[in-house]
Design a protein around this motif. Structure first.
Motif, PDB file in Angstrom:
ATOM      1  N   ASN A  76     107.857 281.646  57.667  1.00 36.01           N
ATOM      2  CA  ASN A  76     108.191 280.415  57.185  1.00 36.01           C
ATOM      3  C   ASN A  76     108.301 279.076  58.391  1.00 36.01           C
ATOM      4  OD1 ASN A  76     108.911 279.386  54.690  1.00 36.01           O
ATOM      5  ND2 ASN A  76     111.611 279.168  55.871  1.00 36.01           N
TER       6      ASN A  76
ATOM      7  N   ASN B  91     112.518 270.402  56.619  1.00 38.71           N
ATOM      8  CA  ASN B  91     113.468 270.676  55.502  1.00 38.71           C
ATOM      9  C   ASN B  91     114.143 269.068  55.542  1.00 38.71           C
ATOM     10  OD1 ASN B  91     113.777 273.650  53.579  1.00 38.71           O
ATOM     11  ND2 ASN B  91     113.884 274.162  56.681  1.00 38.71           N
TER      12      ASN B  91
ATOM     13  N   HIS C 133     102.391 280.525  53.990  1.00 37.65           N
ATOM     14  CA  HIS C 133     103.072 281.160  54.512  1.00 37.65           C
ATOM     15  C   HIS C 133     102.664 282.232  54.789  1.00 37.65           C
ATOM     16  CE1 HIS C 133     107.493 279.445  53.238  1.00 37.65           C
ATOM     17  NE2 HIS C 133     106.490 279.647  51.989  1.00 37.65           N
TER      18      HIS C 133
ATOM     19  N   HIS D 103     109.836 273.742  47.867  1.00 38.64           N
ATOM     20  CA  HIS D 103     108.884 273.053  48.377  1.00 38.64           C
ATOM     21  C   HIS D 103     108.309 271.965  47.943  1.00 38.64           C
ATOM     22  CE1 HIS D 103     108.562 277.762  49.925  1.00 38.64           C
ATOM     23  NE2 HIS D 103     107.885 277.500  50.700  1.00 38.64           N
TER      24      HIS D 103
ATOM     25  N   TYR E 197     102.614 275.201  58.911  1.00 38.56           N
ATOM     26  CA  TYR E 197     104.417 273.777  58.768  1.00 38.56           C
ATOM     27  C   TYR E 197     103.575 273.407  57.424  1.00 38.56           C
ATOM     28  CZ  TYR E 197     105.098 275.054  63.337  1.00 38.56           C
ATOM     29  OH  TYR E 197     105.585 276.104  64.750  1.00 38.56           O
ATOM     30  N   HIS E 198     105.351 273.309  57.069  1.00 42.79           N
ATOM     31  CA  HIS E 198     105.374 272.462  55.149  1.00 42.79           C
ATOM     32  C   HIS E 198     106.307 271.636  55.207  1.00 42.79           C
ATOM     33  CE1 HIS E 198     106.581 276.465  55.163  1.00 42.79           C
ATOM     34  NE2 HIS E 198     106.929 275.993  53.810  1.00 42.79           N
ATOM     35  N   ARG E 199     106.543 271.194  54.144  1.00 46.02           N
ATOM     36  CA  ARG E 199     108.232 270.808  53.855  1.00 46.02           C
ATOM     37  C   ARG E 199     108.682 271.291  52.879  1.00 46.02           C
ATOM     38  NH1 ARG E 199     107.364 264.531  52.432  1.00 46.02           N
ATOM     39  NH2 ARG E 199     109.544 264.145  53.085  1.00 46.02           N
ATOM     40  N   ALA E 200     110.250 271.038  52.184  1.00 44.55           N
ATOM     41  CA  ALA E 200     110.540 271.263  51.545  1.00 44.55           C
ATOM     42  C   ALA E 200     112.173 270.960  51.171  1.00 44.55           C
ATOM     43  CB  ALA E 200     111.282 272.579  51.992  1.00 44.55           C
TER      44      ALA E 200
ATOM     45  N   GLU F  69     108.799 275.720  58.350  1.00 40.33           N
ATOM     46  CA  GLU F  69     109.402 274.607  57.226  1.00 40.33           C
ATOM     47  C   GLU F  69     110.584 273.054  57.995  1.00 40.33           C
ATOM     48  OE1 GLU F  69     110.281 275.998  53.143  1.00 40.33           O
ATOM     49  OE2 GLU F  69     112.257 276.236  53.983  1.00 40.33           O
TER      50      GLU F  69
ATOM     51  N   ARG G 170     100.497 277.583  48.160  1.00 45.63           N
ATOM     52  CA  ARG G 170     101.584 277.937  48.712  1.00 45.63           C
ATOM     53  C   ARG G 170     101.750 279.306  49.236  1.00 45.63           C
ATOM     54  NH1 ARG G 170     106.345 281.451  47.422  1.00 45.63           N
ATOM     55  NH2 ARG G 170     107.955 281.072  47.715  1.00 45.63           N
TER      56      ARG G 170
END
Length: 823
Positions: free
Chosen positions: A128, A132, A37, A81, A42-45, A130, A33
């Motif tokens: 960030n 969402n 950051h 997350h 790019y990632h998901r939450a 993200e 994690r």
């Protein structure tokens, strides 16, 4: 405090996140994690908002002081997350339980939109990027604050605030609140709440009335006079078994759909608006409108209120947590066959990890796909995550719908015991066995060989509802009385399938050597159930199981009374409005019905089991996936038109059909496109119309009417037939997608036609009220189980008994049948 910070840091070190592309697709890489950051990956939450209906308030949490982003500020009810390998919905459920101590079932969570947040804070140390998934949980009243159990490492306090006040605080950038752009993507949260709870009741009623008006009520008649005494007894059991297909289909559409149905029915009499909601729901069998490209006509605010009484022990004198059973605004492409948060990539990676026989089950007609993590959360809300390598697993229909299928099987066995028809007896008993074994092969063979006056089709067949892959079959039932005279007249078509296959306009290498004659049965429909929502079918060609298609071919059932009603009340008025005046005389029932027959015949010919370039065997359905249904409907239509021309050239059909079949087909294009381009038939029809128009076979005139160019239509029909058949034979998914992308669109000629039909206020479809003409002796047989025999001298009582018994049988859920006593 030091212990909290240490625990928080340890959690961050252990947590890995899936890295996404900028467009939100998984890359197959996961990272810690902190690194995500640090590097701006790019990632998901998930964001979970709790909204209290009665006070119009949102629940906010104050972030713990130790948080590495936005410490000590007021923020979303719950968020977190999505760890590598985890799913969105299960993360939302888990985060709410961990942070606030609130345990909710999955039907409390409504995915309302996906929000991309891109920002840099902490002097550039925290990037960030993200995606969402934003969920809304709608409770009736605020949850008492003392009912929450806060996770100290994440949350320091909670409070309720009116959504309007909160929006104003965000708009002015109040320093105590985590910033969100309410004029940007995140403004959708407030817009959705505003629209739901400040609606104009009159305007909404008018909107629903307009949607309902597209379905004009039309009566269909059918007589039971040809049935034997035993089949009259059988009919009652079969109708009750068919009603179970309804129950299963409601559940297949969406997991909270049965609860929504019962709630709407219960409240239908409380207001005119609620009556309209219930009426339109009955047509669509879900909150999504079939004629509006599956746009929702209801919202979660219209849905059932459910009580979690187990939560009431947390606070004295609290009844418990009441919430609305949620459903998404956009219809899930995988319906209730797959986890709602599963994407194609996750499925494909999991499927490829399975053994060959398990892969067949995963992509088979008669299984659903579920998550281990959901099962763990449901049974152990405070338990650990799944340790399985893959989260997905297979459940056969016989297990998923066990209680309902056991009930249906019992009814079919009783029906099989009452009939004297050997073939009907075999069908009913074998289908009952299939419901419990999940092996439908023998029962589908029995259905193909059915030779009975009482015609029954029941079970899982069509795959249109699975728009994710086109794998999973929905349950349906069609019950009718066979029209022996019309059936005998259609033997020509079934007997010439091999001749048609041999002459199909495609490379000979792709043609099947083993094509069986297809039995065709013409029936007068008396009852249908299950997947019969929205626009009603004219005919069907089954089974879809490629094993049976290869071994035995297919069989067709034509619904003659439905076809006659649609031609008279829909096709003729469409032709008058949209077809060139000089060609309107060519629109006739014979050509319309004959092309429908050829359409169904052509489902049984052409590519089914295919050989891929690498030599592997596969099927068109498995290779084309989500494109298969639309392309197969287009194939059956256009090749059916080619087949009619071929049979005429062989002197097997009259040449008098030549012009009428093309013009009737043109009128039919406008009929099907009105169903919407999200639906397989509408999408396939748009493809055909636009191809033929591009080739000059259809001509748009200055008066906005369309005609057929008879000098070009044959060549255009053959070229499109060749294009589709070749794509199917090669299993070329990319070519299928490109063809549909280019031609399955609402072009200007189609827009003009639809506007014309809207202006003349022609219904799009009909709600069929089936009038069963029933003689007194038949009535006695059907009602003997619970009501005294009706007599000729008690006509009023007879009618009352009929209505009373019908309400018992149908439970008022499918009011499309009425019995008329004819003495």
């Amino acid at each position: 405090m030091a212990d909290i910070e240490e625990a928080q840091l340890q959690k961050q070190e252990e947590e890995h996140l899936d890295v996404l592309t900028k467009s939100g697709q998984k890359t197959g890489v996961s990272k810690p994690r902190g690194h995500v950051h640090r590097d701006g990956d790019y990632h998901r939450a998930v964001h979970v908002w709790i909204f209290a209906e009665s006070t119009q308030q949102l629940l906010l949490q104050r972030r713990a002081l130790c948080k590495d982003s936005w410490p000590d500020l007021w923020d979303i009810s719950s968020a977190g997350h999505i760890s590598a390998g985890d799913s969105s919905l299960e993360t939302a459920r888990r985060e709410l339980e961990e942070e606030l101590g609130v345990t909710l079932p999955k039907d409390a969570f409504e995915l309302i939109f996906v929000f991309l947040q891109e920002c840099v804070i902490n002097d550039g140390k925290y990037i960030n990027n993200e995606y969402n998934d934003v969920y809304l949980v709608t409770t009736i009243d605020p949850i008492p604050l003392e009912a929450f159990t806060l996770q100290e490492a994440e949350v320091s306090a909670v409070k309720y605030i009116s959504y309007g006040e909160y929006k104003l605080l965000l708009a002015k950038g109040d320093s105590e609140y985590v910033p969100y752009d309410v004029d940007g993507q995140y403004g959708q949260l407030f817009d959705i709440i505003e629209k739901r709870y400040k609606e104009n009741t009159v305007a909404r009623s008018l909107s629903l009335q307009k949607q309902l008006s597209r379905y004009a009520p039309i009566s269909l008649s059918a007589e039971l006079t040809g049935l034997t005494d035993s089949d009259k007894d059988t009919l009652a059991y079969v109708v009750k078994a068919a009603m179970v297909m309804d129950e299963i289909f409601y559940l297949q559409s969406w997991y909270s759909n049965p609860v929504l149905r019962d709630w709407l029915k219960e409240h239908a009499g409380t207001s005119e608006l609620n009556k309209l909601k219930w009426s339109y729901y009955l047509i669509n069998k879900s909150p999504w409108s079939c004629l509006d490209e599956d746009e929702a006509f209801l919202t979660t605010a219209d849905s059932a209120i459910r009580l979690l009484s187990e939560e009431n022990g947390k606070v004295n004198n609290w009844r418990g947590l009441e919430y609305r059973a949620a459903f998404p605004m956009s219809k899930p492409p995988g319906a209730n066959f797959y986890p709602p948060d599963m994407d194609k990539m996750e499925f494909e990676i999991w499927k490829d990890s399975l053994k060959k026989d398990q892969q067949k089950e995963a992509t088979g007609f008669f299984t659903v796909i579920k998550r281990h993590s959901e099962s763990i959360l449901n049974s152990h809300p405070h338990g650990n995550k799944t340790s399985a390598t893959h989260d997905l697993y297979i459940v056969p229909y016989s297990e998923e719908y066990k209680a309902l299928l056991t009930k249906a099987a019992d009814l079919l066995h009783k029906a099989g015991n009452t009939t004297n028809s050997p073939s009907l007896k075999r069908l009913l008993h074998s289908k009952a066995d299939a419901f419990l074994s999940n092996d439908y092969y023998d029962s589908d063979i029995a259905w193909m060989e059915l030779d009975s006056k009482l015609d029954v089709t029941i079970g899982p067949y069509e795959t249109y509802e699975d728009k994710l892959f086109g794998y999973k079959a929905t349950f349906e039932a069609y019950i009718g009385i066979r029209d022996d005279e019309a059936t005998a007249q259609l033997k020509l078509f079934g007997d010439n399938l091999k001749l048609l296959e041999e002459n199909l306009p495609m490379d000979s290498a792709y043609k099947s050597k083993d094509v069986n004659a297809a039995p065709i049965r013409v029936i007068q429909l008396i009852y249908n159930a299950g997947d019969v929502k929205g626009p009603q079918t004219l005919a069907f060609n089954l089974p879809n199981d490629e094993r049976i298609v290869n071994d035995r071919g297919t069989s067709m059932v034509m619904l003659k009374n439905v076809s006659e009603a649609k031609f008279k009340h829909i096709l003729l008025p469409i032709a008058a409005a949209c077809v060139a005046v000089e060609q309107q005389e060519f629109v006739d029932f014979e050509s319309f019905f004959t092309h429908t027959i050829c359409h169904e015949c052509c489902h049984g010919i052409g590519p089914h089991t295919i050989t891929l370039p690498d030599g592997q065997k596969s099927t068109v359905r498995l290779e084309l996936k989500e494109f298969h249904s639309a392309l197969e409907e287009a194939k059956a239509d256009i090749v059916g038109l080619w087949a009619l021309r071929f049979l005429i050239s062989q002197d097997l059909l009259s040449e008098s059909l030549l012009k009428s079949m093309y013009v009737s087909f043109l009128a039919g294009c406008f009929r099907s496109v009105r169903f919407g381009l999200e639906e397989a038939h509408g999408k396939g029809q748009a493809l055909q119309f636009n191809w033929l128009y591009e080739k000059g076979a259809f001509i748009l005139h200055s008066d906005n009417k369309v005609s057929v160019d008879f000098s070009k239509i044959e060549g255009a029909v053959e070229s499109l037939s060749r294009e589709i058949l070749t794509i199917q034979a090669k299993g070329d998914k990319e070519a299928a997608g490109l063809l549909l992308q280019k031609y399955s669109v609402m072009t200007e000629p189609l827009k003009i036609a639809l506007k014309t039909l809207e202006n003349v206020q022609l219904p799009v479809e009909h709600r069929f009220i089936i009038i069963i003409i029933i003689h007194l002796e038949t009535l006695k047989s059907i009602l003997a189980s619970s009501i005294a025999y009706a007599t000729k001298s008690h006509k009023v009582c007879t009618l009352y008994i009929l209505v009373f018994q019908l309400n018992i049988i149908l439970n008022c859920r499918t009011p499309n049948v009425e019995f008329v006593n004819m003495i």
